[in-house]
Design a protein around this motif. Structure first.
Motif, PDB file in Angstrom:
ATOM      1  N   ASP A 172       0.938  -1.156  -0.015  1.00  0.00           N
ATOM      2  CA  ASP A 172      -0.067  -0.001   0.009  1.00  0.00           C
ATOM      3  C   ASP A 172       0.868   1.248   0.088  1.00  0.00           C
ATOM      4  OD1 ASP A 172      -2.273  -1.405  -0.043  1.00  0.00           O
ATOM      5  OD2 ASP A 172      -2.728  -1.348   2.287  1.00  0.00           O
ATOM      6  N   LEU A 173       1.905   1.283   0.723  1.00  0.00           N
ATOM      7  CA  LEU A 173       2.754   2.343   0.948  1.00  0.00           C
ATOM      8  C   LEU A 173       3.555   2.651  -0.583  1.00  0.00           C
ATOM      9  CD1 LEU A 173       4.216   4.747   2.394  1.00  0.00           C
ATOM     10  CD2 LEU A 173       5.933   3.111   3.300  1.00  0.00           C
ATOM     11  N   ILE A 175       2.266   1.919  -3.387  1.00  0.00           N
ATOM     12  CA  ILE A 175       1.519   2.108  -4.431  1.00  0.00           C
ATOM     13  C   ILE A 175       1.179   3.883  -4.078  1.00  0.00           C
ATOM     14  CG2 ILE A 175      -0.957   2.100  -5.172  1.00  0.00           C
ATOM     15  CD1 ILE A 175      -0.960  -0.730  -4.441  1.00  0.00           C
ATOM     16  N   LYS A 176       1.286   4.272  -2.910  1.00  0.00           N
ATOM     17  CA  LYS A 176       0.869   5.650  -2.678  1.00  0.00           C
ATOM     18  C   LYS A 176       2.147   6.543  -2.988  1.00  0.00           C
ATOM     19  CE  LYS A 176      -3.039   6.218  -0.553  1.00  0.00           C
ATOM     20  NZ  LYS A 176      -3.325   6.781   0.766  1.00  0.00           N
ATOM     21  N   MET A 177       3.239   5.989  -2.846  1.00  0.00           N
ATOM     22  CA  MET A 177       4.398   6.611  -3.333  1.00  0.00           C
ATOM     23  C   MET A 177       4.639   6.844  -4.936  1.00  0.00           C
ATOM     24  SD  MET A 177       7.135   5.092  -0.336  1.00  0.00           S
ATOM     25  CE  MET A 177       8.417   6.214  -0.926  1.00  0.00           C
ATOM     26  N   SER A 182      -2.050   0.357  -9.566  1.00  0.00           N
ATOM     27  CA  SER A 182      -3.112  -0.040  -8.677  1.00  0.00           C
ATOM     28  C   SER A 182      -2.826  -1.024  -7.980  1.00  0.00           C
ATOM     29  CB  SER A 182      -4.428  -0.133  -9.675  1.00  0.00           C
ATOM     30  OG  SER A 182      -4.112  -1.309 -10.373  1.00  0.00           O
ATOM     31  N   ARG A 183      -3.704  -1.267  -6.748  1.00  0.00           N
ATOM     32  CA  ARG A 183      -3.603  -2.515  -6.062  1.00  0.00           C
ATOM     33  C   ARG A 183      -3.834  -3.770  -7.058  1.00  0.00           C
ATOM     34  NH1 ARG A 183      -1.704  -5.282  -1.916  1.00  0.00           N
ATOM     35  NH2 ARG A 183      -2.138  -3.578  -0.630  1.00  0.00           N
ATOM     36  N   PHE A 281       2.771  10.073   3.207  1.00  0.00           N
ATOM     37  CA  PHE A 281       1.839   9.692   2.021  1.00  0.00           C
ATOM     38  C   PHE A 281       0.453   9.143   2.537  1.00  0.00           C
ATOM     39  CE2 PHE A 281       6.090   9.651   0.158  1.00  0.00           C
ATOM     40  CZ  PHE A 281       6.143  10.162  -0.901  1.00  0.00           C
ATOM     41  N   GLY A 282       0.131   9.341   3.676  1.00  0.00           N
ATOM     42  CA  GLY A 282      -1.040   9.117   4.287  1.00  0.00           C
ATOM     43  C   GLY A 282      -1.650   7.406   4.336  1.00  0.00           C
ATOM     44  N   VAL A 283      -0.969   6.723   4.735  1.00  0.00           N
ATOM     45  CA  VAL A 283      -1.073   5.383   4.767  1.00  0.00           C
ATOM     46  C   VAL A 283      -1.410   5.005   6.150  1.00  0.00           C
ATOM     47  CG1 VAL A 283      -0.510   2.849   4.666  1.00  0.00           C
ATOM     48  CG2 VAL A 283       0.002   4.775   2.853  1.00  0.00           C
TER      49      VAL A 283
END
Length: 303
Positions: A172-173, A175-177, A182-183, A281-283
């Protein structure tokens, strides 16, 4: 020499303009830095936000307080000059001028109590003007304390959850970076594996021009060189060029030295950096309150 706090700068700043000439802030920054014998590194030291040098921030607030007390005036943008009241204060031979000394002036009292409309905020401002930190530093220090506490809470949660959840968190991190797309596209990285050192694979970009191999270890012990060597060997076995090794603990110096001497590009992310990245990154975090600190737009008021 340590960087002086803003109160230690009040009197030197007032003396620096005692000749009643008009001075630019840049000249005053340099003059006071020279007076206190600050090194190049001390002059370049930034606030935690990285937005401004510490010494410039403290001189700036010292200037603001002297202006609010009527000891300085701004004849034009970015320039200061001493007032008659300022000259009068210099004649009193203060050994050190403090914010509390400025309370004798009605204008400064009005400044420190102007947040009465907001209730308890007046007490906060009063406390700030009595401490060593400038308001900017106080706000940033409070933010850093909140961030540190949040990082501690995040790590406690991670250690309470399963290793599989940790691997999913890592993806998840990434991907946010901006890695992996996508997931769904990054799903390959979530599979359980016993491949000798690789927990998953993620695309470096949406086109899949290159891949990054991941290793995620939810450990309490320090990760040493042997573990990194195993990971590097696994990368070579896959003919991979890039890898990211993430742990909840830390890496030994030997491990960090090792990654600098191998052909593969291996990035080490310890627990402290992991929580920093998650916050940035808001995870696993959400926004509680947002405070906007506004500043004067000098260009708007120029004619």
């Amino acid at each position: 020499m340590t960087i002086p706090d803003y109160q230690s700068l009040l009197l030197p700043l007032l003396k620096a303009v005692a000749d009643q000439q008009i001075y630019t802030l840049r000249v005053l920054y340099e003059r006071l830095s020279d007076e206190f014998g600050l090194s190049h590194d001390e002059r370049a030291e930034l606030l935690p936000s990285g937005n401004q040098p510490v010494i410039e921030n403290r001189i700036g607030w010292a200037k603001t307080y002297l202006k609010k007390a009527g000891l300085l005036e701004y004849p034009k943008r970015g320039h200061v000059r001493i007032t008659e009241r300022g000259l009068s204060v210099l004649q009193q031979d203060y050994r050190q001028l403090k914010a509390s000394d400025l309370k004798q002036f009605e204008e400064f009292q009005s400044f420190t109590s102007q947040s009465n409309k907001a209730g308890d905020e007046a007490e906060v401002l009063e406390a700030i003007t009595s401490e060593q930190a400038t308001p900017t530093e106080a706000i940033e220090a409070a933010y850093q304390r909140l961030r540190t506490e949040l990082a501690t809470e995040i790590m406690a949660q991670i250690k309470d959850l399963s290793p599989f959840f940790f691997e999913r968190l890592v993806v998840d991190l990434m991907i946010k970076m901006g890695y992996g797309g996508s997931r769904k596209e990054a799903g390959e990285a979530t599979k359980a594996s016993a491949d000798g050192g690789i927990d998953g694979i993620i695309r470096e970009d949406r086109l899949g021009l290159d891949t990054i191999y991941l290793q995620a270890k939810r450990w309490d012990n320090v990760v040493g060189r042997p573990e990194i060597q195993k990971f590097a060997g696994a990368l070579q076995g896959e003919r991979a060029k890039k890898g990211v090794f993430i742990t909840t603990s830390s890496f030994s110096r030997e491990a960090r030295d090792y990654v600098n001497n191998v052909d593969n590009k291996i990035v080490l992310i310890d627990g402290e950096r992991l929580t920093d990245l998650m916050i940035d990154f808001g995870v696993g975090v959400s926004t509680g309150q947002v405070f906007e600190v506004k500043q004067l737009d000098s260009d708007y008021f120029s004619e």
